[in-house]
Design a protein around this motif. Sequence first.
Motif, PDB file in Angstrom:
ATOM      1  N   VAL A 133      34.496   1.202   5.139  1.00 56.99           N
ATOM      2  CA  VAL A 133      35.425   0.426   5.964  1.00 56.99           C
ATOM      3  C   VAL A 133      34.659  -0.675   6.682  1.00 56.99           C
ATOM      4  O   VAL A 133      33.626  -0.413   7.322  1.00 56.99           O
ATOM      5  CB  VAL A 133      36.130   1.325   6.995  1.00 56.99           C
ATOM      6  N   THR A 134      35.162  -1.902   6.597  1.00 57.54           N
ATOM      7  CA  THR A 134      34.529  -3.065   7.238  1.00 57.54           C
ATOM      8  C   THR A 134      35.525  -3.713   8.187  1.00 57.54           C
ATOM      9  O   THR A 134      36.685  -3.911   7.832  1.00 57.54           O
ATOM     10  CB  THR A 134      34.071  -4.088   6.184  1.00 57.54           C
ATOM     11  N   ASN A 135      35.070  -4.039   9.413  1.00 54.40           N
ATOM     12  CA  ASN A 135      35.987  -4.650  10.371  1.00 54.40           C
ATOM     13  C   ASN A 135      35.850  -6.172  10.383  1.00 54.40           C
ATOM     14  O   ASN A 135      34.835  -6.733   9.962  1.00 54.40           O
ATOM     15  CB  ASN A 135      35.809  -4.065  11.780  1.00 54.40           C
ATOM     16  N   LYS A 155      38.403   8.695  13.977  1.00 53.67           N
ATOM     17  CA  LYS A 155      38.196   7.257  13.798  1.00 53.67           C
ATOM     18  C   LYS A 155      36.786   6.854  14.208  1.00 53.67           C
ATOM     19  O   LYS A 155      36.402   7.009  15.366  1.00 53.67           O
ATOM     20  CB  LYS A 155      39.231   6.490  14.618  1.00 53.67           C
ATOM     21  N   PRO A 156      35.975   6.293  13.281  1.00 51.25           N
ATOM     22  CA  PRO A 156      34.580   5.990  13.596  1.00 51.25           C
ATOM     23  C   PRO A 156      34.266   4.515  13.838  1.00 51.25           C
ATOM     24  O   PRO A 156      33.127   4.177  14.144  1.00 51.25           O
ATOM     25  CB  PRO A 156      33.867   6.476  12.336  1.00 51.25           C
ATOM     26  N   LEU A 157      35.260   3.614  13.678  1.00 47.48           N
ATOM     27  CA  LEU A 157      34.958   2.184  13.729  1.00 47.48           C
ATOM     28  C   LEU A 157      36.073   1.422  14.436  1.00 47.48           C
ATOM     29  O   LEU A 157      37.256   1.740  14.279  1.00 47.48           O
ATOM     30  CB  LEU A 157      34.793   1.627  12.305  1.00 47.48           C
ATOM     31  N   HIS A 158      35.677   0.397  15.208  1.00 51.21           N
ATOM     32  CA  HIS A 158      36.638  -0.485  15.883  1.00 51.21           C
ATOM     33  C   HIS A 158      37.146  -1.497  14.851  1.00 51.21           C
ATOM     34  O   HIS A 158      36.595  -2.583  14.698  1.00 51.21           O
ATOM     35  CB  HIS A 158      35.937  -1.190  17.041  1.00 51.21           C
ATOM     36  N   VAL A 159      38.197  -1.132  14.136  1.00 47.22           N
ATOM     37  CA  VAL A 159      38.671  -1.972  13.035  1.00 47.22           C
ATOM     38  C   VAL A 159      39.600  -3.082  13.496  1.00 47.22           C
ATOM     39  O   VAL A 159      39.795  -4.066  12.787  1.00 47.22           O
ATOM     40  CB  VAL A 159      39.375  -1.135  11.954  1.00 47.22           C
ATOM     41  N   SER A 160      40.208  -2.924  14.672  1.00 42.56           N
ATOM     42  CA  SER A 160      41.171  -3.903  15.162  1.00 42.56           C
ATOM     43  C   SER A 160      41.096  -4.000  16.678  1.00 42.56           C
ATOM     44  O   SER A 160      41.006  -2.973  17.352  1.00 42.56           O
ATOM     45  CB  SER A 160      42.595  -3.512  14.745  1.00 42.56           C
ATOM     46  N   PRO A 161      41.133  -5.221  17.236  1.00 42.89           N
ATOM     47  CA  PRO A 161      41.150  -5.363  18.690  1.00 42.89           C
ATOM     48  C   PRO A 161      42.484  -4.982  19.313  1.00 42.89           C
ATOM     49  O   PRO A 161      42.657  -5.105  20.522  1.00 42.89           O
ATOM     50  CB  PRO A 161      40.851  -6.854  18.895  1.00 42.89           C
ATOM     51  N   PHE A 162      43.423  -4.498  18.501  1.00 45.01           N
ATOM     52  CA  PHE A 162      44.722  -4.072  19.005  1.00 45.01           C
ATOM     53  C   PHE A 162      44.910  -2.557  18.856  1.00 45.01           C
ATOM     54  O   PHE A 162      46.028  -2.053  18.932  1.00 45.01           O
ATOM     55  CB  PHE A 162      45.843  -4.812  18.280  1.00 45.01           C
TER      56      PHE A 162
END
Length: 297
Positions: A133-135, A155-162
């Motif tokens: 997964v890439t943000n 959930k391991p990654l900040h994929v969206s600022p929302f």
Amino acid sequence: MEAVYLLLSIASAAVRSTFLSLILAVRSLFTPTIPPPPSSSSSVLLYEGHVHHVRRKPVHHSFNYPVRYALIDLDRSPQPAHLPADRARGVASTAGRVLLLTIPASVGYEQNPLSVYYCYDEEDSLKMCIAEVTNTPWGERVMFSFSPGSDLVAKPLHVSPFMDMLGNWNIHANAPGEDLFLAITVQHPEHGNYFSATLSAKRICSTSDSLKLAMYFWLMPHKVAVWIYLQAVKLWWKNVSFLGHPKYTNPMYRDKALARDRELHCSGHSGKDSDGTRDRDDRKRWCVWRDAEWPWS
């Protein structure tokens, strides 16, 4: 400052892609047409379908866009930007073939929110998957193993600022064939199952020809990026709260994600293998991160 970096990166990608697109057009004009090789000798299967997102809270928001994917046999067509086949087999503890579902880079630009490795055993049964997964726009990446069929991952990654970091990802993935399907549902402690994303696609053909691949995926990553930024603007317009990257407010967010994931396993919420058996609760999930590169680092 990040907005300035974003605009500069978009401008740089536009110039580079325009130049390389002209080269691709010239190359296609002067390259003789070669009949496609037999399906049995092809290392890449081509899929065409749609990505569908639905957000239910705090506002309803949905969208759908067409997409093209490649399913690559990593033993016969290695991809330098991804895990090699032997490394994937080591992670998955398998001994069979490894297929990578991804959107190949096009004219100097790559945009892959999600790639999936399908790891098979010696009897050619799907035994383990690896998500990559890439943000956007940071370009951070997390790779983690999950059980095919269904699995629950913290959930391991900040994929969206929302979206905050509190949700778990319920992932459904079956062995790809004529049809391909992937689904991720976000399970949030406050909002419940408030977000889902699905990929539905059909196999179109197979190929090993690099020019055909380049033409088939021309500007596909760019189109995905446009959709991502467009939907971000729409969410902002709907007054959905903008959340900064957790590395500034919670530097230990990765360790906390791993701790939450271990709790999921210990509580018996781990997924089921493709044969329907319960995944081992005592197995530690493989999970690694790649940091953002400059200027986002």
